[in-house]
Design a protein around this motif. Structure first.
Motif, PDB file in Angstrom:
ATOM      1  N   MET A  45     150.238  48.833 -49.444  1.00  0.00           N
ATOM      2  CA  MET A  45     149.953  49.456 -50.696  1.00  0.00           C
ATOM      3  C   MET A  45     150.627  50.746 -50.816  1.00  0.00           C
ATOM      4  N   TYR A  46     150.616  51.796 -49.720  1.00  0.00           N
ATOM      5  CA  TYR A  46     151.090  52.984 -50.056  1.00  0.00           C
ATOM      6  C   TYR A  46     152.145  53.206 -48.665  1.00  0.00           C
ATOM      7  N   THR A  47     153.099  53.827 -48.950  1.00  0.00           N
ATOM      8  CA  THR A  47     153.959  54.211 -47.637  1.00  0.00           C
ATOM      9  C   THR A  47     153.922  55.736 -47.556  1.00  0.00           C
ATOM     10  N   PHE A  48     154.413  56.020 -46.189  1.00  0.00           N
ATOM     11  CA  PHE A  48     154.304  57.456 -45.881  1.00  0.00           C
ATOM     12  C   PHE A  48     155.189  58.205 -47.192  1.00  0.00           C
ATOM     13  N   ASP A  49     156.591  57.572 -47.467  1.00  0.00           N
ATOM     14  CA  ASP A  49     157.288  58.364 -48.437  1.00  0.00           C
ATOM     15  C   ASP A  49     156.540  58.559 -49.860  1.00  0.00           C
ATOM     16  N   ASP A  50     155.517  57.616 -50.086  1.00  0.00           N
ATOM     17  CA  ASP A  50     154.579  57.742 -51.272  1.00  0.00           C
ATOM     18  C   ASP A  50     153.815  59.330 -51.468  1.00  0.00           C
ATOM     19  N   LEU A  51     153.837  59.758 -50.150  1.00  0.00           N
ATOM     20  CA  LEU A  51     153.046  61.055 -50.044  1.00  0.00           C
ATOM     21  C   LEU A  51     153.836  62.153 -51.152  1.00  0.00           C
ATOM     22  N   GLN A  52     155.107  61.927 -51.513  1.00  0.00           N
ATOM     23  CA  GLN A  52     155.917  62.792 -52.444  1.00  0.00           C
ATOM     24  C   GLN A  52     155.322  62.865 -53.835  1.00  0.00           C
ATOM     25  N   TYR A  53     154.645  62.014 -54.104  1.00  0.00           N
ATOM     26  CA  TYR A  53     153.962  61.712 -55.340  1.00  0.00           C
ATOM     27  C   TYR A  53     152.685  62.332 -55.315  1.00  0.00           C
ATOM     28  N   LEU A  54     152.072  63.138 -54.117  1.00  0.00           N
ATOM     29  CA  LEU A  54     150.650  63.831 -54.520  1.00  0.00           C
ATOM     30  C   LEU A  54     151.120  65.049 -54.981  1.00  0.00           C
ATOM     31  N   THR A  55     150.241  65.589 -55.834  1.00  0.00           N
ATOM     32  CA  THR A  55     150.276  66.938 -56.327  1.00  0.00           C
ATOM     33  C   THR A  55     150.170  67.834 -55.292  1.00  0.00           C
ATOM     34  N   PRO A  56     150.564  69.351 -55.485  1.00  0.00           N
ATOM     35  CA  PRO A  56     150.584  70.057 -54.365  1.00  0.00           C
ATOM     36  C   PRO A  56     149.122  70.256 -53.851  1.00  0.00           C
ATOM     37  N   MET A  57     148.283  70.366 -54.750  1.00  0.00           N
ATOM     38  CA  MET A  57     146.644  70.394 -54.293  1.00  0.00           C
ATOM     39  C   MET A  57     146.198  69.429 -53.562  1.00  0.00           C
ATOM     40  N   MET A  58     146.343  68.281 -53.905  1.00  0.00           N
ATOM     41  CA  MET A  58     146.288  67.249 -53.110  1.00  0.00           C
ATOM     42  C   MET A  58     147.014  67.000 -51.700  1.00  0.00           C
ATOM     43  N   LEU A  59     148.259  67.668 -51.611  1.00  0.00           N
ATOM     44  CA  LEU A  59     148.991  67.700 -50.469  1.00  0.00           C
ATOM     45  C   LEU A  59     148.306  68.524 -49.484  1.00  0.00           C
ATOM     46  N   ILE A  60     147.909  69.688 -49.971  1.00  0.00           N
ATOM     47  CA  ILE A  60     147.041  70.435 -49.222  1.00  0.00           C
ATOM     48  C   ILE A  60     145.964  70.275 -48.621  1.00  0.00           C
ATOM     49  N   GLU A  61     145.009  69.549 -49.484  1.00  0.00           N
ATOM     50  CA  GLU A  61     143.954  68.799 -49.111  1.00  0.00           C
ATOM     51  C   GLU A  61     144.162  67.789 -48.064  1.00  0.00           C
ATOM     52  N   LEU A  62     145.031  67.033 -47.930  1.00  0.00           N
ATOM     53  CA  LEU A  62     145.612  65.883 -47.244  1.00  0.00           C
ATOM     54  C   LEU A  62     146.027  66.723 -45.655  1.00  0.00           C
ATOM     55  N   ALA A  79     161.607  60.466 -46.058  1.00  0.00           N
ATOM     56  CA  ALA A  79     162.636  60.769 -47.309  1.00  0.00           C
ATOM     57  C   ALA A  79     162.860  62.100 -47.404  1.00  0.00           C
ATOM     58  N   PRO A  80     164.222  62.679 -47.694  1.00  0.00           N
ATOM     59  CA  PRO A  80     164.441  64.101 -47.851  1.00  0.00           C
ATOM     60  C   PRO A  80     163.418  64.617 -48.947  1.00  0.00           C
ATOM     61  N   ALA A  81     163.231  63.857 -50.000  1.00  0.00           N
ATOM     62  CA  ALA A  81     162.368  64.301 -50.971  1.00  0.00           C
ATOM     63  C   ALA A  81     161.013  64.578 -50.721  1.00  0.00           C
ATOM     64  N   LEU A  82     160.421  63.705 -49.545  1.00  0.00           N
ATOM     65  CA  LEU A  82     159.120  64.113 -49.120  1.00  0.00           C
ATOM     66  C   LEU A  82     158.998  65.177 -48.075  1.00  0.00           C
ATOM     67  N   LYS A  83     160.241  65.506 -47.121  1.00  0.00           N
ATOM     68  CA  LYS A  83     160.295  66.583 -46.529  1.00  0.00           C
ATOM     69  C   LYS A  83     160.047  67.923 -47.307  1.00  0.00           C
ATOM     70  N   GLU A  84     160.971  67.864 -48.202  1.00  0.00           N
ATOM     71  CA  GLU A  84     160.971  69.051 -49.511  1.00  0.00           C
ATOM     72  C   GLU A  84     159.761  69.275 -49.968  1.00  0.00           C
ATOM     73  N   HIS A  85     159.191  68.176 -50.588  1.00  0.00           N
ATOM     74  CA  HIS A  85     157.907  68.557 -51.043  1.00  0.00           C
ATOM     75  C   HIS A  85     156.804  68.868 -50.133  1.00  0.00           C
ATOM     76  N   VAL A  86     156.442  68.456 -48.913  1.00  0.00           N
ATOM     77  CA  VAL A  86     155.672  68.896 -48.075  1.00  0.00           C
ATOM     78  C   VAL A  86     156.029  70.528 -47.607  1.00  0.00           C
ATOM     79  N   LEU A  87     157.171  70.742 -47.317  1.00  0.00           N
ATOM     80  CA  LEU A  87     157.559  72.022 -46.876  1.00  0.00           C
ATOM     81  C   LEU A  87     157.233  73.172 -48.011  1.00  0.00           C
TER      82      LEU A  87
END
Length: 143
Positions: A45-62, A79-87
């Motif tokens: 249902m969810y892939t690792f690259d889907d984490l780019q759709y988390l809000t910044p607050m949800m990402l920090i919570e994760l 995916a580059p978009a996910l790397k960028e979003h996380v960093l």
């Protein structure tokens, strides 16, 4: 009965779009007939690259719930978009640790995939508990 043409990924995508209650009911029904299929759908249902759709607050919570080393490893094939979003959304000290692992010596692909799966197990658990929401439809605002 017509055979479903989309496969597990298409079925998982449809399931991910359902409400939590409807998704649980469908997975429970499938599980009674084919437990392995239900598990495969749940994992797809969810892939690792889907984490780019988390809000910044949800990402920090994760990030508070996963090993920073796992995130660094897992991002190697993201995916580059996910790397960028996380960093971009990670506190500086944690970001430095992730970057060290990300840029470190080569790792076995199996180790990277295992790190992604450990993170996704936590993600699925948090989604099921309503603690994370993957919002792929950016026109829809989370409140």
């Amino acid at each position: 009965m017509a055979m479903f043409q989309g496969g597990i990924k298409a079925a998982a995508k449809m399931l991910a779009g359902l409400s939590k209650a409807a998704r649980e009911k469908v997975l429970e029904t499938i599980s009674k007939k084919d437990p392995q299929m239900a598990e495969a759908l749940h994992k797809s249902m969810y892939t690792f690259d889907d984490l780019q759709y988390l809000t910044p607050m949800m990402l920090i919570e994760l990030l508070r719930s996963v090993k920073v080393a796992d995130m660094g490893l897992a991002l190697r094939i993201a995916a580059p978009a996910l790397k960028e979003h996380v960093l971009k959304n990670t506190p500086r000290v944690m970001r430095q640790e992730i970057e060290e692992i990300l840029m470190g010596p080569p790792q076995l692909a199996s180790k990277v995939e295992e790190a992604q799966e450990r993170i996704m197990a936590i993600v699925r658990e948090k989604i099921d508990k309503g603690q994370l929401i993957i919002n792929k439809d950016s026109s829809e605002t989370l409140v």
